[in-house]
Design an enzyme around this catalytic site. Structure first.
Site, PDB file in Angstrom:
ATOM      1  CE1 TYR A 291       0.251   1.976   4.263  1.00  0.00           C
ATOM      2  CE2 TYR A 291       1.122  -0.259   4.412  1.00  0.00           C
ATOM      3  CZ  TYR A 291       0.998   1.018   4.934  1.00  0.00           C
ATOM      4  OH  TYR A 291       1.619   1.338   6.108  1.00  0.00           O
TER       5      TYR A 291
ATOM      6  CG  LEU B 162       8.694   2.274   4.500  1.00  0.00           C
ATOM      7  CD1 LEU B 162       8.630   1.050   3.588  1.00  0.00           C
ATOM      8  CD2 LEU B 162       7.283   2.722   4.863  1.00  0.00           C
TER       9      LEU B 162
ATOM     10  CE  LYS C 262       3.326   3.140   3.210  1.00  0.00           C
ATOM     11  NZ  LYS C 262       3.842   3.345   4.576  1.00  0.00           N
TER      12      LYS C 262
ATOM     13  CD  GLU D  33      10.434   1.667  10.239  1.00  0.00           C
ATOM     14  OE1 GLU D  33      10.424   2.607   9.446  1.00  0.00           O
ATOM     15  OE2 GLU D  33      10.297   0.473   9.880  1.00  0.00           O
TER      16      GLU D  33
END
Length: 287
Positions: free
Chosen positions: A33, A207, A149, A182
């Site tokens: 996505y 990411l 992702k 993250e």
């Protein structure tokens, strides 16, 4: 006005939008996505998001459901049909609908595409930035390919819920080495005591945030020094500033970590200057 969604070639009322029960995104989280911000009628950093989509699809051996140009047109049309001036547009591509089986379906099965858009109030984000946000830290228990992702976000969901229950805005994942990877849906940054922007390299373990990349460009234009390396939770708590970046929040100052104030417990000038200059540098595509 009712919301409109795009589902596999059709624009349908949002309340009626649905996918087949054997869509592999539903059965296996076998899909990817992207989320783009919409600001003043422009889709922000769309080329970067579609470049990352292309990489995610290639890494999972999923084909494009439509051509890139057609997808750009669909994104713009969904934004227009929903009359979104400020908000978000979401797209999801799965491997498609097929009899449940772990192995890939035949090549004749086409990837499935869903696109939605919604309005948000930029004043809410602005107030949040003015006040700053709190984060907590949690062990990083995700699979190793977080650079893709994918829609497989259960660890992120649990981390974000834990943050909510703790009265915090975000959760930072921490590896076994004690270093921050993250956030559950953001990239993590600090400003060191000597004024350097520090964020983890995006080659492995995080990411490659599109907003992260734009913020690096903003920082370079502002003459700020950037150091791409991992940092510990202790270093973050002792930093001059901390902040997070994402398409949904742009730049948000972090004022406390695990209940400990960062610096004076107020948003820092570096984070606020990056936020203020962001749209001067970001790519803007008219919807």
């Amino acid at each position: 006005m009712p919301r409109i969604a795009y589902v596999n070639g059709r624009y349908v009322p949002h309340r009626d939008a649905s996918v087949h029960i054997e869509d592999r995104g539903y059965q296996f989280a076998d899909g990817v996505y992207e989320v783009c911000e919409i600001s003043r009628g422009y889709i922000i950093d769309m080329p970067g998001h579609l470049d990352r989509l292309d990489r995610s699809l290639r890494e999972l051996s999923i084909g494009w459901p439509v051509s890139r140009k057609a997808l750009e047109m669909i994104l713009g049309e969904v934004v227009r049909r929903n009359r979104v001036r400020d908000g978000l547009v979401y797209l999801q591509v799965t491997r498609g609908v097929a009899r449940r089986d772990h192995v890939f379906p035949p090549a004749s099965v086409r990837p499935a595409l869903v696109v939605t858009a919604k309005s948000t109030d930029p004043a809410v984000s602005a107030r949040r930035a003015e006040a700053g946000v709190s984060v907590i830290t949690v062990p990083d228990n995700r699979w190793e390919r977080v650079d893709i992702k994918t829609v497989g976000l259960l660890p992120n969901v649990l981390a974000r819920q834990k943050a909510r229950e703790a009265g915090a805005y975000e959760a930072w994942f921490v590896g076994t080495d004690g270093k921050v990877t993250e956030g559950s849906s953001t990239n993590a940054w600090i400003v060191s005591q000597d004024g350097r922007l520090v964020t983890r390299p995006a080659e492995h373990g995080i990411l490659r945030g599109i907003t992260r990349g734009t913020v690096i460009k903003v920082a370079e234009q502002l003459g700020l020094k950037i150091e791409e390396r991992a940092f510990t939770v202790e270093e973050a708590k002792a930093a001059r500033e901390a902040f997070i970046t994402s398409a949904t929040s742009i730049v948000l100052p972090v004022v406390s970590i695990d209940g400990a104030a960062v610096a004076n417990g107020h948003p820092g000038s570096v984070a606020l200057s990056l936020r203020a200059a962001f749209f001067d540098v970001a790519e803007k595509c008219l919807a």
